[in-house]
Structures are given as C-alpha cells and as structure tokens.
Write an enzyme that holds these catalytic residues in place. Structure first.
Site, PDB file in Angstrom:
ATOM      1  N   SER A 115       0.834  -1.197   0.000  1.00  0.00           N
ATOM      2  CA  SER A 115       0.000   0.000   0.000  1.00  0.00           C
ATOM      3  C   SER A 115       0.873   1.253   0.000  1.00  0.00           C
ATOM      4  O   SER A 115       1.785   1.384   0.812  1.00  0.00           O
ATOM      5  CB  SER A 115      -0.906  -0.003   1.237  1.00  0.00           C
ATOM      6  OG  SER A 115      -1.722   1.127   1.240  1.00  0.00           O
ATOM      7  N   GLY A 116       0.590   2.166  -0.932  1.00  0.00           N
ATOM      8  CA  GLY A 116       1.356   3.410  -1.008  1.00  0.00           C
ATOM      9  C   GLY A 116       2.562   3.335  -1.918  1.00  0.00           C
ATOM     10  O   GLY A 116       3.353   4.273  -1.986  1.00  0.00           O
ATOM     11  N   THR A 120      -1.853   2.617  -8.188  1.00  0.00           N
ATOM     12  CA  THR A 120      -2.993   3.278  -8.844  1.00  0.00           C
ATOM     13  C   THR A 120      -2.514   4.307  -9.858  1.00  0.00           C
ATOM     14  O   THR A 120      -3.064   4.418 -10.953  1.00  0.00           O
ATOM     15  CB  THR A 120      -3.892   3.947  -7.780  1.00  0.00           C
ATOM     16  OG1 THR A 120      -4.375   2.927  -6.898  1.00  0.00           O
ATOM     17  CG2 THR A 120      -5.063   4.660  -8.406  1.00  0.00           C
ATOM     18  N   ASN A 165      -0.945   5.621   3.163  1.00  0.00           N
ATOM     19  CA  ASN A 165      -1.159   6.096   1.798  1.00  0.00           C
ATOM     20  C   ASN A 165      -2.335   7.073   1.791  1.00  0.00           C
ATOM     21  O   ASN A 165      -3.418   6.750   2.258  1.00  0.00           O
ATOM     22  CB  ASN A 165      -1.465   4.885   0.884  1.00  0.00           C
ATOM     23  CG  ASN A 165      -1.618   5.251  -0.570  1.00  0.00           C
ATOM     24  OD1 ASN A 165      -1.542   6.418  -0.936  1.00  0.00           O
ATOM     25  ND2 ASN A 165      -1.838   4.260  -1.393  1.00  0.00           N
ATOM     26  N   SER A 168      -5.280   5.549  -0.893  1.00  0.00           N
ATOM     27  CA  SER A 168      -5.189   4.087  -0.926  1.00  0.00           C
ATOM     28  C   SER A 168      -6.446   3.486  -1.548  1.00  0.00           C
ATOM     29  O   SER A 168      -7.568   3.843  -1.194  1.00  0.00           O
ATOM     30  CB  SER A 168      -5.028   3.562   0.511  1.00  0.00           C
ATOM     31  OG  SER A 168      -4.997   2.153   0.512  1.00  0.00           O
ATOM     32  N   SER A 169      -6.252   2.574  -2.505  1.00  0.00           N
ATOM     33  CA  SER A 169      -7.391   1.849  -3.090  1.00  0.00           C
ATOM     34  C   SER A 169      -7.932   0.883  -2.038  1.00  0.00           C
ATOM     35  O   SER A 169      -7.205   0.009  -1.592  1.00  0.00           O
ATOM     36  CB  SER A 169      -6.944   1.050  -4.323  1.00  0.00           C
ATOM     37  OG  SER A 169      -6.457   1.901  -5.313  1.00  0.00           O
ATOM     38  N   GLY A 392      -2.552  -3.155  -2.118  1.00  0.00           N
ATOM     39  CA  GLY A 392      -1.243  -3.748  -1.843  1.00  0.00           C
ATOM     40  C   GLY A 392      -1.233  -4.529  -0.553  1.00  0.00           C
ATOM     41  O   GLY A 392      -2.160  -4.474   0.262  1.00  0.00           O
ATOM     42  N   GLU A 394      -0.709  -5.482   3.147  1.00  0.00           N
ATOM     43  CA  GLU A 394      -0.881  -4.575   4.292  1.00  0.00           C
ATOM     44  C   GLU A 394      -0.457  -5.247   5.597  1.00  0.00           C
ATOM     45  O   GLU A 394      -0.860  -6.377   5.881  1.00  0.00           O
ATOM     46  CB  GLU A 394      -2.348  -4.116   4.408  1.00  0.00           C
ATOM     47  CG  GLU A 394      -2.751  -3.197   3.270  1.00  0.00           C
ATOM     48  CD  GLU A 394      -4.140  -2.595   3.454  1.00  0.00           C
ATOM     49  OE1 GLU A 394      -4.425  -1.622   2.755  1.00  0.00           O
ATOM     50  OE2 GLU A 394      -4.915  -3.091   4.297  1.00  0.00           O
TER      51      GLU A 394
END
Length: 1024
Positions: A115-116, A120, A165, A168-169, A392, A394
């Site tokens: 994540s981050g 995306t 993030n 974050s998605s 991502g 986590e």
C-alpha cells in the site's frame, strides 16, 4: 551532479540526460539484495523512478510529480524498442499494445506492491498512454473518455486516506480495455473485488472514510448542502472517529466537481446523480442514530434524528426505527413455520444500523461500476489489454479480517508471478531439452494452500466458514471457537502460529499477526431480510433497484460468506490473467514519511527480498528473452530469405536454422528446443525485427517508387496549374519557373535529423527550402523554411554559449507558426521572389525562388484547417510589422517594388524602407504547357528501360582502337540545383554544364553529368 564533470555519464539516446546506475538490473556486476537496493537508490535520488529487470518494470514511488509524462515522451516511446530509450512505464504500455496487434493475443499487466507504492498512479499512466496512441472515431473517443473518467469516479467512492497512503485503493479492480482488430479501443469492462465496507462505519486513527464524503461536504453547493442536511465533518459519527478530515495536497472541493463531471460523461442521468448524493448523505445521517439500552432492549436515543435519513432514503421514519431495534425471525415447529419479532439489545441495534449503512454503500458502488460497464460494453470481445490495480500487501499494528482477505489476494498474485517468471520458465527449459542449471526460489503456493485449501487439512477459510455456519449470535464466543478450531486444523503448519489475540501467518512479504475479534461477524456478511424489505419499501425507484432480491423464494444451502466470495473472485481473476500474455510492474515504497528524496534502506531491502527481485534477475540472466514455436517463427521471419519465402519446403526446425544462419546470429545466442526456438538476448531479437522491417521497407519502396513516380508525373501538370492559378492575373512570372517541376523537399529532410528534431515524431513535410529572411534592418539571414500540415517552422543556426556543446554551431528553432494563425500573405505584382507572412504578433519578410510552390501548399493546408481561403494581397508597396525588441521594436517597415533591369532583384536600403528593383517578367496571364500522362505508356517505358539495361553487351573486339574525340552535342547549363530523387536521376549544382542526350516532351530530359547518365527536369536548365 556528483563527482568530477568528466565522470558524469549521459544516456546515449537522450540529450543531456545523466546516466544513473544501470537501466536494466540484469546488467548488474553483482547480484545481491544490497547491489539491487544501491542501484535503485542511485536512480531514485537522480529522479529516475523506473528500472528494468528484462521485461519486468520496477517503479519506485517518488512522492512528487515527475516531469517525464508529457506528450513528448508519448511520441518518444511510441513504436520504439525497449532498449532505445530510458526505462519508462510508457515503454511497457507500448510493448503491450504492439504485442496485442502483432500476435493477436490478449495482454495484461499485473501491478503489485504494498500500500502506497504507487500502483494506482501506474495504472492511470498506462490507460492514459493507450488512450493517446490508439486512433479512432467519435464513438471510440467516447469510450476513451469513459475509460479516463472512470478513474476519478471510482477513486472518489473506492479510495481513502490510510496511515500508509493518502490515496489508498480500498477495493481491487481489473480493468479490461477492449479493442477492435484495428487497434481502436471500442469497449471495456471493470471487475471489482472486496470493497472495504467496514471503512464506511469505522476508521482507525489518522485515517479517513472514503473520499466522496469529504468531497460532498467541501464541494456541494449551498442549495445541495441545505437539501442534503450537510454539516461539518466532525458532526457525523461515521467521520469523527479518527479526528482526521483533511489530506495534504488534496483539494476535496475541486475533486467533487471532477467526480460529478465523471458521472455525467459515463451517462448517469442528473436525477440519478442527485439520488447517489442522497444515499451518501443518508448514510452519514444514519450513523448519527444512537441507541440506549432499557431493560436489555435497545431504544433510539433521539427519535428526531430518524426523520432526515428516512427522508433522504425515501422510507418511513417509524419503520426505520422498528427495523433497527427489532428483527423478524422464522421458527419451525412440527412442520409449521411462524414469524416472531425479536427485540434487539443496544449492541445488536448498532450492528444492524451499521449493516444497513455498509449494504447501501456497497450496492451503490456496484451500481457505479455497472454504469461504467454499460457505457463501454460491446456485443462481442476481440482483443483486450487488462490492467490489474489491486490493494497492496498490508501490515498494520492491528490487522483484521479485511487485511487477511487483502493479503490473500496478494499471495495469489505473487503466485502468478512465480508461476510465470520463475517456475514455468524453468520447467519449459527442461521440457524443451534446453541446457539449464535450476535456480532456487521461495514458492508461496504453500501459503496459498494454508489459506484456501478445502481438505486434508482444511485451510483457514474453510474452518472460518464452518464456524460461521453454526454461529447463531454475534459475540466473542464464535471468534474464540474459530481460534480453537484453527489450532487443531493447521496449528502445526510451518507458516502458521497462534498468539494471545489471534493467529500469525508467514506471508511471502513477512509475518502478519491477525486479531481474531470480528472475523466471524465480518465473514458472515449477512444482510437480514428486514433491512432488505425496508429498502424495497422506499419511494425512490433508484434505491429499490439496488435491492432486487426476491424474499419469497426459499433459500437452500449455506449462505455465501465474504471469504468464499473473495476466494472465488481471486481464482477467477487468476484464470483470466493466465489466458493473457502477462506483463509486470513491481512497485516499491521508499519510505513511510510520504516525502520526496527520503530513502529508508531497510524498508526497501525488505521489499526487494519478498518481491523476489534477486531470483528474478538470476533467472533472467541465465534464461532466454524470447521463445517461439518453430512454425510461428518461420511465418514471421520467412521474408528474410528467398528459400523461406513464401514458404519453407522441409522440416520446420531446419527452416529456423537456415534463417538464423542467414542473419549470422552467433550460435551462443540461441538454443533449439524440441518444438521451440529460444533466443537469449533481446538485442538478437531486435536484429531480426530490424532486418524484417528493412526487407518490407525495400519491397515497399520498389512498389512505391514506381507508383509515386507515375502519380507525381501525372499530377505534375495539375499541381502546376493550381499553383499558377494563385498568381494568375496578379503577378508577373519568371521565365524559368513557369514550367518548373515541384519537388517539395529541397533540403533532403530524410537525412537531416538536426532539422527533424523540431518537428513531431511523425509530422509529414509538405515543403522544405533554404530561404532568405530579412530583419528590421533589412539584413538578410539564411533560414530553413519547413511547411507541415499544421505548422510553419523557421530554423536558424547559433553558436552555443553554455552546456556540453558550448562553442558549437547548432540548429535553433527561431519561429513556429500555426497555419491557422496566418492572417494574410503579401506579394508584389512583379517577378521577384519576396513574400510576407502576416501574423498577430509580428510579420516575416522572406525570399524564396520556390514561393509559388510554397504558397500553393500553404493555401491548401490553410483551407483544410480553417475551411476558409487564405487571404493574398498583391501590391508594389508592402508594409509589415517587426518584432518588439528593445528600442525601435514593434514598429513597421515598408518594401517598395520598382521596374528595373534584368531578372535579378536589386536591393536598396533607405531608413525604414527597402526598395526592390527588378526587370519585367512574363505577363501576369502566363501559364505553363500541358502534358498528358498515360499509366500504361509510363510502365511500358519503365519496362523497356529495364530490359535494355538487362541485355548482354556484345563481346569486346580483340584490339582496342584509339579513342576518338566525342563530337560536340547539345549542352545545357543548370539554372537551379537539383538533387536526384531516384537511382535513375542525376544531380547537379547551379551553373554546372550537362551533356544533353535526349529531350522528352514530358519535360523529363536525359543527360550526362560527371560521367553519370540519367533523367532530370528540363525546366531546371537552359540550352547553351
């Protein structure tokens, strides 16, 4: 720059671009994690975020906007081989698009990382690039707009700020861009996975709910705020738990306008847009309904707070209160069934309220995805490029059921990467009998099995579903039972451990401790019938459409759980990806501070280790970049030799060997398998591709040469007539230009990269010539004048004053004019070569002997672009504006034309006036002679010429006579320089003497110059 100036390296393909580390880590001298991290750090610190491992792209999040994502880069990477330019996501995107077109196979790109790490953003750049390079009609453009506009819409409803993030998605998506056979994007499809619904009702400290809530609060109009009851974010229980409302660098108000525009583009009607916002606001107000417990029964603390969410959702406030505090349950006794109302306690009522909020949001999100799909759907699929952008890996301080599902999907993606880049590749070498030393790597299939396997022993998800099937009420009891059953089933597994609050899984990316509390409740994911009935009673058609269930049908079997859904979705996704040709982007997050140029060594090294980059490099170095079955290889490169074209007669393997030997490929660069050819380095493949292109180019040129020559000569008279019409009855004509052939490119632009650098990559050249340009003092300066379909370029030369090229004379773009900006072109009525281009800022006084040809082409282009005729003015007193520059700038100058002596213009300067004297030319009504061309006669003459050249010469006599002096024949002198355009034409300079062999009525004469005989245009010379 660091170090001595002499030690700095520059990339060979790009001017003044410093080389930092190695572009492709296959070329590293040491293959260790430290060497990989060091190379990535060097490049990151010099603002190079992309690096290759063969065809795999490594992308490091720079946490700032980078300058190399412009139209210039799109042109640079379009159609270029990977090694031609520095690593870039555009190179991978172009490779996917070209592979799809050449191989007629679906492609996909798997973007992975924690994540981050920038997944995306990477997906956005890929979609943006493909949208730019693929052509199309207005319908195709509409599909492109939807593809690009789907991003802000899905980000608003599916992304949120987390600790790691800011964008974050919180869902996964697989975006398929569908193409026609011609490569035009004419459809698309989005599959979404596991929206993090729990975020709607609760967030951790320093995190936010989904972006749309804050966008609505900041961006709604005063009327919208009043009708939706919008207050400040701290008023809402669903937003005020984390204490975080703003995100650095995010403009929620501006983003709200983009979200609404995106809904418009996608085709969501204004009425539905209002109802979408009503649901979002209704969820916020729903969260403010608080319960108190009286006698073990829940009651709404303030009934006033029921009215507004009920109004927004189109339901009755009393029914809302009833369904939040009680539940209808069916009981069976003695073959009979009856319904009883069970009153809920405070905790159960709160969970019911949250369940309704989550269901509303999740179904609204599914509606938006479906709306995008409907707007892009096409009746049948042809080709596609899939972009996988999924949450991502986590690891938080507290990891719950959502992190468990997210990390499971990431394990599955890592398994695909291992299967296709490490395992399958090595297995293929063994099957094909290729010499190979196996390379060890960690295969995470064992972790995937631990989570998802069904039997012997059952995996974590199977145990979880069993516990949920026997669970009757919410509470910690079910979670404790789950923990006991997991210990019994998988407690001895190497990648599983217990801890006091849950369990630990040894994922490929590291150990993650999961808190068991809430696992069972979130896995059940049940929306009770009472709430579905409540929503189906809404006055709003839109809300009723979100709850289409038929509650009268009897349900059989277990209800599906969240884990079973995500397991099915993950396996379906893997099957989809395995049917495509995969490409990979491995994203790396360099720090936790989200700051540019901040590099945390240990964090990056950990990612390099678990992403398996070292093993990836080793397999790549030892392996083969390209492999193809024999018959496909033969089909593609058959054109390289006469023996293989159009088909090889013999064993396919022998044909492949014949091709490889014909291009002198070293034997250590390839190996022959049982059914496939394996080529080691990409450069060897590029050699084959370049030779293939060259062959096609040669054959195409032969065909084009004959056709173009015929077309050019047939159009010769037509073009000349059109050009003459522009000046007819307005301007005197030069004696030697009236029948002159039009060439267009008098500079040889194909071999002038120093001039082409100022043009777009595929910009066509209509006209190019060296002209005289006059400044404010009427000083003549040489300029290269280039006309393209949209622009006029004036290029000069200057001595460089700084930089690595200091002191050198270099080409400089002096002026670029859009053709549509030309207001007027002025000329005199005499036979001179002057003309003035009038434009809003200032005018340009130019002199060109090929002005008629230039003006003819400029007029055509102007009319094509503006649908208007180009304004031409003929006068012997011409005024023009000069450029504003210091003292005396911005005023006007005058050019006066007088009758003089001879064909050469005489110039006389007097202050701000230039006097041009020139003798009388041909009358203004003069036109060239007409020649009619016949295609059959033309090709017959070409064939005759070829057959004469192929005849054998008679044998030479035994004794050579003394050379006789050649009788003097007709000769001519060149009036203009001519550069031969084909092999059977001669070239000459101005004033050069040519022996005339034959005059032809077509205007193309045959002559001999410097020992070479060939064709040339007769209107370029005069007889002597």
């Amino acid at each position: 720059m660091t170090g001595a100036q002499g030690a700095v390296k520059y990339h060979w393909q790009s001017q003044n671009v410093k080389q930092s580390g190695v572009d492709d880590m296959v070329l590293l001298s040491k293959i260790t994690e430290d060497a990989i991290v060091d190379n990535l750090k060097k490049r990151f610190m010099d603002d190079y975020i992309f690096t290759y491992i063969g065809s795999v792209l490594i992308s490091v999040n720079p946490f700032k906007q980078m300058p190399y994502f412009t139209d210039r880069e799109i042109e640079l990477y379009q159609g270029a081989a990977q090694y031609e330019n520095p690593p870039h996501i555009y190179a991978l995107s172009d490779n996917m698009y070209r592979n799809m077109m050449i191989e007629v196979e679906n492609q996909c790109v798997i973007i992975s990382g924690e994540s981050g790490a920038g997944k995306t953003v990477a997906a956005k750049y890929i979609m943006g690039y493909i949208s730019k390079v693929s052509g199309g009609s207005s319908k195709v453009q509409h599909v492109k707009d939807i593809i690009l506009q789907s991003n802000p819409l899905l980000e608003a409803f599916g992304n949120a700020k987390t600790v790691r993030n800011n964008n974050s998605s919180r869902f996964g998506k697989y975006f398929e861009i569908q193409f026609s056979r011609g490569g035009e994007p004419d459809g698309g499809k989005i599959s979404n996975f596991l929206l993090e619904k729990s975020r709607v009702v609760s967030q951790n400290e320093n995190e936010r709910n989904f972006h749309i809530y804050y966008q609505l609060i900041e961006g709604a109009s005063p009327q919208q705020k009043e009708s939706l009851g919008i207050m400040t974010p701290d008023y809402y229980n669903y937003l005020n738990q984390s204490g975080t409302y703003k995100v650095d660098g995010t403009n929620d108000c501006k983003d709200f306008q983009e979200t609404m525009e995106a809904m418009q583009v996608i085709g969501i009607s204004p009425g539905c847009q209002i109802q979408v916002l009503q649901i979002i606001a209704g969820i916020l107000h729903l969260g403010n309904i608080i319960f108190t417990e009286q006698g073990n029964y829940a009651q709404v603390d303030s009934t006033d707070l029921l009215a507004f969410p009920a109004y927004l959702l189109g339901i009755d406030a009393n029914r809302l209160q009833e369904k939040l505090t009680s539940r209808k349950m069916d009981s069976k006794w003695g073959g009979k069934s009856e319904s009883i109302n069970v009153t809920l306690n405070e905790e159960q009522a709160s969970h019911t309220r949250d369940a309704l909020a989550k269901a509303l949001y999740a179904r609204l999100f599914d509606y938006l995805v479906e709306a995008i799909n409907k707007a892009m759907q096409k009746p049948h699929e042809e080709l596609s490029i899939g972009v996988l952008d999924i949450y991502g890996f986590e690891i938080f301080q507290k990891n719950g059921f959502e992190q468990f599902c997210i990390n499971f999907v990431n394990e599955k993606l890592q398994q695909i990467f291992i299967e296709l880049t490490l395992k399958a590749e090595q297995e293929e070498y063994v099957q094909e009998g290729i010499k190979w030393t196996p390379i060890e790597y960690f295969n995470n299939k064992v972790v995937c099995d631990l989570i998802e396997t069904k039997l012997n022993p059952p995996g974590i998800m199977s145990v979880l579903d069993d516990v949920c099937a026997t669970m009757h009420a919410k509470g910690e009891g079910a979670d404790d039972t789950l923990l006991q059953k997991l210990s019994a089933a998988v407690g001895t597994h190497d990648h599983f451990n217990n801890w006091n609050s849950g369990f630990v899984i040894h994922h490929y990316a590291g150990k993650v401790s999961y808190d068991i509390i809430g696992f069972c409740e979130r896995n059940r994911d049940v929306l009770f019938n009472d709430l579905i009935e409540l929503m189906q009673s809404s006055e709003q058609d839109f809300i009723r459409s979100l709850f289409p269930e038929n509650l009268n049908t009897e349900k059989k079997g277990r209800p599906s759980t969240a884990s079973s859904k995500i397991k099915k979705q993950a396996n379906d996704l893997v099957n989809t990806l395995m049917k495509c040709t995969p490409h990979y982007i491995r994203c790396i997050k360099p720090n936790e501070t989200k700051r540019a140029k901040d590099w945390e060594e240990s964090r990056v090294k950990h990612q390099v280790e678990y992403l398996g980059l070292r093993e990836n490099i080793r397999v790549r170095r030892a392996g083969f970049a390209y492999r193809r079955v024999f018959n496909k290889f033969l089909q593609r490169y058959a054109i390289l030799t006469a023996e293989t074209w159009p088909c090889w007669r013999g064993q396919e393997k022998d044909g492949v060997l014949h091709l490889l030997r014909s291009v002198n490929m070293d034997s250590d660069q390839y190996q022959m398998g049982r059914a496939k050819i394996f080529v080691k380095n990409p450069e060897s493949l590029f050699l084959l591709e370049e030779m293939r292109e060259r062959k096609f180019d040669t054959f195409a040129r032969i065909i084009q040469k004959a056709w173009k020559k015929y077309i050019a000569r047939r159009k010769y008279e037509q073009m000349r007539e059109e050009a003459s019409d522009i000046l007819y009855n307005f301007k005197e004509r030069r004696r030697n230009s009236i029948n002159r052939n039009f060439v267009g490119d008098y500079l040889g632009m194909e071999e002038r990269p120093e001039l082409r650098q100022f043009l777009a990559k595929r910009e066509r050249i209509d006209f190019a010539d060296s002209v005289n340009k006059f400044d404010r003092r009427f000083k003549s300066i040489k300029r290269d004048l280039i006309l393209t379909p949209k622009c006029i370029y004036l290029i000069g030369r200057e001595k460089m004053k700084k930089g690595p090229e200091k002191g050198q004379i270099k080409e400089v773009l002096k002026r670029k004019l859009d053709i549509g900006s030309i207001r007027l072109v002025s000329l005199s009525t005499r036979q001179d070569d002057f003309f003035i281009l009038h434009e809003a800022q200032y005018d340009s006084l130019l002199e060109s002997m090929f002005k008629t040809e230039f003006l003819s082409l400029l007029s055509k282009r102007y009319e094509e672009l503006t649908r208007n005729k180009l304004a031409l003015s003929f006068n012997d007193r011409l005024e023009f504006k000069v450029k504003k520059e210091g003292w005396g700038g911005g005023s006007s100058r005058l050019v006066v034309f007088l009758c003089g002596q001879g064909d050469m213009a005489q110039l006389k300067l007097g202050g701000k006036t230039l006097t041009v004297s020139v003798g009388n030319g041909l009358p203004k009504s003069s036109k060239g002679s007409v020649v009619v061309w016949n295609l059959c006669v033309y090709f017959q003459s070409m064939q005759r010429k070829k057959s004469i050249s192929q005849q054998r010469a008679p044998p030479a006599p035994s004794s050579r006579p003394k050379p006789q002096p050649r009788p003097p024949g007709p000769r001519c002198r060149a009036l203009y320089q001519y550069v031969g355009q084909d092999a059977d034409e001669v070239s000459f300079e101005v004033n050069e003497i040519i022996d005339l062999v034959k005059e032809d009525p077509s205007g193309w004469w045959t002559g001999r110059v410097r020992g070479k005989e060939g064709l040339f245009p007769g209107n370029y010379v005069e007889k002597i």
